[in-house]
Write a protein that holds these residues in place. Sequence first.
Motif, PDB file in Angstrom:
ATOM      1  N   TYR A   4       0.873  -1.177   0.000  1.00  0.00           N
ATOM      2  CA  TYR A   4       0.000   0.000   0.000  1.00  0.00           C
ATOM      3  C   TYR A   4       0.903   1.218   0.000  1.00  0.00           C
ATOM      4  O   TYR A   4       1.705   1.410   0.920  1.00  0.00           O
ATOM      5  CB  TYR A   4      -0.949  -0.040   1.197  1.00  0.00           C
ATOM      6  CG  TYR A   4      -2.040  -1.068   1.015  1.00  0.00           C
ATOM      7  CD1 TYR A   4      -3.305  -0.697   0.551  1.00  0.00           C
ATOM      8  CD2 TYR A   4      -1.801  -2.408   1.258  1.00  0.00           C
ATOM      9  CE1 TYR A   4      -4.304  -1.646   0.355  1.00  0.00           C
ATOM     10  CE2 TYR A   4      -2.790  -3.376   1.064  1.00  0.00           C
ATOM     11  CZ  TYR A   4      -4.039  -2.975   0.615  1.00  0.00           C
ATOM     12  OH  TYR A   4      -5.026  -3.918   0.416  1.00  0.00           O
ATOM     13  N   CYS A  12       7.639   4.744   1.415  1.00  0.00           N
ATOM     14  CA  CYS A  12       7.109   3.758   0.465  1.00  0.00           C
ATOM     15  C   CYS A  12       8.150   3.465  -0.620  1.00  0.00           C
ATOM     16  O   CYS A  12       8.337   2.314  -1.027  1.00  0.00           O
ATOM     17  CB  CYS A  12       5.830   4.273  -0.180  1.00  0.00           C
ATOM     18  SG  CYS A  12       4.430   4.430   0.951  1.00  0.00           S
ATOM     19  N   HIS A  38      -5.765   6.731   3.768  1.00  0.00           N
ATOM     20  CA  HIS A  38      -4.905   6.066   4.753  1.00  0.00           C
ATOM     21  C   HIS A  38      -5.503   6.107   6.163  1.00  0.00           C
ATOM     22  O   HIS A  38      -5.039   5.410   7.059  1.00  0.00           O
ATOM     23  CB  HIS A  38      -3.513   6.699   4.755  1.00  0.00           C
ATOM     24  CG  HIS A  38      -3.512   8.166   5.070  1.00  0.00           C
ATOM     25  ND1 HIS A  38      -4.159   9.097   4.288  1.00  0.00           N
ATOM     26  CD2 HIS A  38      -2.946   8.858   6.086  1.00  0.00           C
ATOM     27  CE1 HIS A  38      -4.000  10.299   4.797  1.00  0.00           C
ATOM     28  NE2 HIS A  38      -3.269  10.191   5.892  1.00  0.00           N
ATOM     29  N   SER A  43      -8.113   0.990   6.129  1.00  0.00           N
ATOM     30  CA  SER A  43      -6.689   1.270   6.294  1.00  0.00           C
ATOM     31  C   SER A  43      -6.261   1.131   7.754  1.00  0.00           C
ATOM     32  O   SER A  43      -5.175   0.616   8.044  1.00  0.00           O
ATOM     33  CB  SER A  43      -6.361   2.677   5.785  1.00  0.00           C
ATOM     34  OG  SER A  43      -6.552   2.751   4.391  1.00  0.00           O
ATOM     35  N   ARG A  46      -5.468  -2.278   8.715  1.00  0.00           N
ATOM     36  CA  ARG A  46      -4.141  -2.720   8.277  1.00  0.00           C
ATOM     37  C   ARG A  46      -3.035  -2.092   9.111  1.00  0.00           C
ATOM     38  O   ARG A  46      -1.989  -2.698   9.337  1.00  0.00           O
ATOM     39  CB  ARG A  46      -3.932  -2.374   6.798  1.00  0.00           C
ATOM     40  CG  ARG A  46      -4.752  -3.204   5.839  1.00  0.00           C
ATOM     41  CD  ARG A  46      -4.361  -2.953   4.397  1.00  0.00           C
ATOM     42  NE  ARG A  46      -4.721  -1.619   3.949  1.00  0.00           N
ATOM     43  CZ  ARG A  46      -5.884  -1.312   3.373  1.00  0.00           C
ATOM     44  NH1 ARG A  46      -6.791  -2.252   3.173  1.00  0.00           N
ATOM     45  NH2 ARG A  46      -6.123  -0.082   2.980  1.00  0.00           N
ATOM     46  N   ASN A  47      -3.248  -0.850   9.533  1.00  0.00           N
ATOM     47  CA  ASN A  47      -2.231  -0.136  10.309  1.00  0.00           C
ATOM     48  C   ASN A  47      -2.936   0.833  11.245  1.00  0.00           C
ATOM     49  O   ASN A  47      -3.472   1.851  10.800  1.00  0.00           O
ATOM     50  CB  ASN A  47      -1.274   0.628   9.376  1.00  0.00           C
ATOM     51  CG  ASN A  47      -0.214   1.393  10.140  1.00  0.00           C
ATOM     52  OD1 ASN A  47      -0.162   1.390  11.372  1.00  0.00           O
ATOM     53  ND2 ASN A  47       0.650   2.074   9.410  1.00  0.00           N
ATOM     54  N   ILE A  52       1.253   4.984   5.872  1.00  0.00           N
ATOM     55  CA  ILE A  52       1.778   4.106   4.834  1.00  0.00           C
ATOM     56  C   ILE A  52       3.299   4.256   4.818  1.00  0.00           C
ATOM     57  O   ILE A  52       3.821   5.270   5.289  1.00  0.00           O
ATOM     58  CB  ILE A  52       1.173   4.449   3.447  1.00  0.00           C
ATOM     59  CG1 ILE A  52       1.174   5.952   3.227  1.00  0.00           C
ATOM     60  CG2 ILE A  52      -0.208   3.871   3.302  1.00  0.00           C
ATOM     61  CD1 ILE A  52       0.644   6.385   1.891  1.00  0.00           C
ATOM     62  N   VAL A  54       2.150   0.137   3.990  1.00  0.00           N
ATOM     63  CA  VAL A  54       1.715  -1.098   4.631  1.00  0.00           C
ATOM     64  C   VAL A  54       2.053  -2.210   3.653  1.00  0.00           C
ATOM     65  O   VAL A  54       1.761  -2.105   2.454  1.00  0.00           O
ATOM     66  CB  VAL A  54       0.206  -1.096   4.941  1.00  0.00           C
ATOM     67  CG1 VAL A  54      -0.239  -2.460   5.455  1.00  0.00           C
ATOM     68  CG2 VAL A  54      -0.123  -0.018   5.966  1.00  0.00           C
ATOM     69  N   ILE A  61       1.236  -8.658   8.136  1.00  0.00           N
ATOM     70  CA  ILE A  61       1.061  -7.245   7.809  1.00  0.00           C
ATOM     71  C   ILE A  61       2.165  -6.459   8.525  1.00  0.00           C
ATOM     72  O   ILE A  61       2.302  -6.540   9.743  1.00  0.00           O
ATOM     73  CB  ILE A  61      -0.322  -6.718   8.252  1.00  0.00           C
ATOM     74  CG1 ILE A  61      -1.441  -7.510   7.560  1.00  0.00           C
ATOM     75  CG2 ILE A  61      -0.449  -5.227   7.945  1.00  0.00           C
ATOM     76  CD1 ILE A  61      -2.828  -7.135   8.024  1.00  0.00           C
ATOM     77  N   ARG A  63       4.079  -2.516   8.894  1.00  0.00           N
ATOM     78  CA  ARG A  63       3.716  -1.113   8.729  1.00  0.00           C
ATOM     79  C   ARG A  63       4.883  -0.147   8.795  1.00  0.00           C
ATOM     80  O   ARG A  63       4.695   1.042   8.768  1.00  0.00           O
ATOM     81  CB  ARG A  63       2.698  -0.724   9.806  1.00  0.00           C
ATOM     82  CG  ARG A  63       3.227  -0.965  11.201  1.00  0.00           C
ATOM     83  CD  ARG A  63       2.369  -0.378  12.291  1.00  0.00           C
ATOM     84  NE  ARG A  63       2.813  -0.808  13.595  1.00  0.00           N
ATOM     85  CZ  ARG A  63       3.914  -0.379  14.193  1.00  0.00           C
ATOM     86  NH1 ARG A  63       4.693   0.503  13.587  1.00  0.00           N
ATOM     87  NH2 ARG A  63       4.241  -0.831  15.383  1.00  0.00           N
TER      88      ARG A  63
END
Length: 197
Positions: A4, A12, A38, A43, A46-47, A52, A54, A61, A63
């Motif tokens: 992500y 990233c 995000h 989102s 996920r975190n 991000i 992720v 998963i 982060r």
Amino acid sequence: MELYDLELSGNCYKVRLFLALIQQPYTLRSVDFLEGEHKNEESIKRNVFGEIPVFIDGDLILRDSQAILVYLARKFDRTDWYPTTPADEAKVVQWLMVAESEIARGPNDARLHDKFGYPLDIDLARSKSTRILDILNEHLTDRDWLELDRPTIADLACFPYVALSHEGGVSLESYPAIQSWIERIKALPNFVSMPEI
């Protein structure tokens, strides 16, 4: 494997760059940062920090960009990028911490202020930038890479926000060793760039 991602995020980009250098396929999931994607419910699942990158690999998963670099190096047995001997591993890890602290609070914060309008103390960020860039330039004066005489994930962790310093009003003109290091990274086989690098 899924990432992500935000194209303008140096964190990233570290992950995209390493995946390119080690030629591992993955699925890129662009996140609409400006629309606050995000921070939406999916989102946050996920975190919990609403940030991000992720990275998802099966049930795993992750982060944090530095953690993702370590994971990928271990997953693909890339001891050339992340060594397993205690002393060499520690030498690399200490630079991962520099990326997470001094570089994040210096060049990254200055960029967040100037490019994205974050309400940060720009004078403090630029002062911290000068300090870490002075240290980094001195360290690189008599070596090509941060540690171990070869590129490692230490270089990849520190590279993006140093190379993007100009976006925070911090010039690299007086740091020739850093400029040469940046060019060496850009010359690596399978290197990929991001905007402003």
